[in-house]
Write an enzyme that holds these catalytic residues in place. Structure first.
Site, PDB file in Angstrom:
ATOM      1  N   ASP A   1      -8.644  31.296 -10.102  1.00 12.53           N
ATOM      2  CA  ASP A   1      -7.991  32.478 -10.568  1.00 12.53           C
ATOM      3  C   ASP A   1      -6.890  32.612  -9.115  1.00 12.53           C
ATOM      4  OD1 ASP A   1      -8.823  33.038 -12.741  1.00 12.53           O
ATOM      5  OD2 ASP A   1     -10.318  34.819 -12.320  1.00 12.53           O
TER       6      ASP A   1
ATOM      7  N   GLU B   1      -7.863  22.495  -9.527  1.00 18.02           N
ATOM      8  CA  GLU B   1      -8.990  22.843 -11.006  1.00 18.02           C
ATOM      9  C   GLU B   1      -9.925  21.951 -11.521  1.00 18.02           C
ATOM     10  OE1 GLU B   1      -6.102  24.835 -14.477  1.00 18.02           O
ATOM     11  OE2 GLU B   1      -6.032  26.567 -13.548  1.00 18.02           O
TER      12      GLU B   1
ATOM     13  N   GLU C   1       2.357  24.203  -8.780  1.00 17.03           N
ATOM     14  CA  GLU C   1       1.944  23.821 -10.003  1.00 17.03           C
ATOM     15  C   GLU C   1       0.615  22.114 -10.169  1.00 17.03           C
ATOM     16  OE1 GLU C   1      -0.153  24.502 -13.379  1.00 17.03           O
ATOM     17  OE2 GLU C   1       0.886  25.971 -13.185  1.00 17.03           O
TER      18      GLU C   1
ATOM     19  N   GLU D   1     -21.244  24.702 -14.371  1.00 18.26           N
ATOM     20  CA  GLU D   1     -21.723  25.707 -14.720  1.00 18.26           C
ATOM     21  C   GLU D   1     -20.668  26.766 -14.511  1.00 18.26           C
ATOM     22  OE1 GLU D   1     -24.372  27.342 -11.836  1.00 18.26           O
ATOM     23  OE2 GLU D   1     -24.902  25.805 -12.265  1.00 18.26           O
ATOM     24  N   ARG D   2     -20.345  27.379 -14.925  1.00 14.51           N
ATOM     25  CA  ARG D   2     -19.420  29.186 -14.971  1.00 14.51           C
ATOM     26  C   ARG D   2     -20.302  30.013 -13.350  1.00 14.51           C
ATOM     27  NH1 ARG D   2     -15.675  30.746 -18.310  1.00 14.51           N
ATOM     28  NH2 ARG D   2     -15.422  29.857 -20.449  1.00 14.51           N
ATOM     29  N   HIS D   3     -19.357  29.454 -12.668  1.00 18.92           N
ATOM     30  CA  HIS D   3     -20.022  29.883 -11.581  1.00 18.92           C
ATOM     31  C   HIS D   3     -18.874  31.318 -10.957  1.00 18.92           C
ATOM     32  CE1 HIS D   3     -21.720  30.694  -7.049  1.00 18.92           C
ATOM     33  NE2 HIS D   3     -22.085  30.105  -6.976  1.00 18.92           N
TER      34      HIS D   3
ATOM     35  N   GLU E   1      -0.857  19.168 -19.011  1.00 20.75           N
ATOM     36  CA  GLU E   1      -0.569  20.525 -18.656  1.00 20.75           C
ATOM     37  C   GLU E   1       0.020  21.209 -19.492  1.00 20.75           C
ATOM     38  OE1 GLU E   1      -3.026  22.396 -16.453  1.00 20.75           O
ATOM     39  OE2 GLU E   1      -4.379  20.679 -16.144  1.00 20.75           O
TER      40      GLU E   1
ATOM     41  N   ARG F   1       0.827  -1.654   0.145  1.00 19.61           N
ATOM     42  CA  ARG F   1       0.115  -0.071   0.132  1.00 19.61           C
ATOM     43  C   ARG F   1       0.804   0.921  -0.109  1.00 19.61           C
ATOM     44  NH1 ARG F   1      -5.087   1.016   4.231  1.00 19.61           N
ATOM     45  NH2 ARG F   1      -5.546   2.618   3.365  1.00 19.61           N
TER      46      ARG F   1
ATOM     47  N   TYR G   1       0.643   6.304  -7.264  1.00 18.57           N
ATOM     48  CA  TYR G   1      -0.159   7.169  -7.376  1.00 18.57           C
ATOM     49  C   TYR G   1       0.277   8.668  -7.918  1.00 18.57           C
ATOM     50  CZ  TYR G   1      -3.322   3.215  -6.565  1.00 18.57           C
ATOM     51  OH  TYR G   1      -4.466   1.565  -5.526  1.00 18.57           O
TER      52      TYR G   1
END
Length: 117
Positions: free
Chosen positions: A91, A72, A65, A81-83, A24, A5, A12
């Site tokens: 940001d 993100e 990063e 949806e854009r909230h 990315e 483990r 991982y």
């Protein structure tokens, strides 16, 4: 904790780093930049303390990063949806990366420029 483990946790983590490098663009830019800085450090002949600073900055930049990319993805998973709060979270995470990148660049210049000029 079982050894298998424990070793899986490293696998991982490596998969996460690999995913970030593959998917990315900013991670690829930071990794490429880190390679350039390492080559410049060897070419310049940094001392032990300078290497410790450079390695700490490079590791911190790559780690931050990774955290930004993870945040993100988590935000994207929670809401499609854009909230406004989702945008602010993304940001702010990107802003943290920018602050660390600028700080690292300044410290890098303080280390390298006196050796070059």
């Amino acid at each position: 904790m079982k050894l298998s483990r424990f070793l899986s946790s490293f696998r991982y983590a490596a998969q996460g780093i690999g995913t970030a490098i593959k998917r990315e663009q900013n991670m690829r830019v930071h990794a490429f930049s880190a390679g350039i800085v390492l080559i410049a450090g060897v070419w310049t002949g940094l001392d032990r303390t300078e290497w410790m600073l450079v390695i700490m900055l490079l590791g911190g930049m790559l780690a931050l990063e990774l955290v930004n990319s993870a945040l993100e993805r988590a935000v994207d998973l929670v809401t499609a949806e854009r909230h406004p709060l989702a945008k602010q979270a993304k940001d702010m995470a990107a802003g943290a990366v920018l602050v660390f990148a600028v700080t690292s660049a300044i410290i890098g210049l303080l280390i390298f420029l006196p050796k070059w000029f």
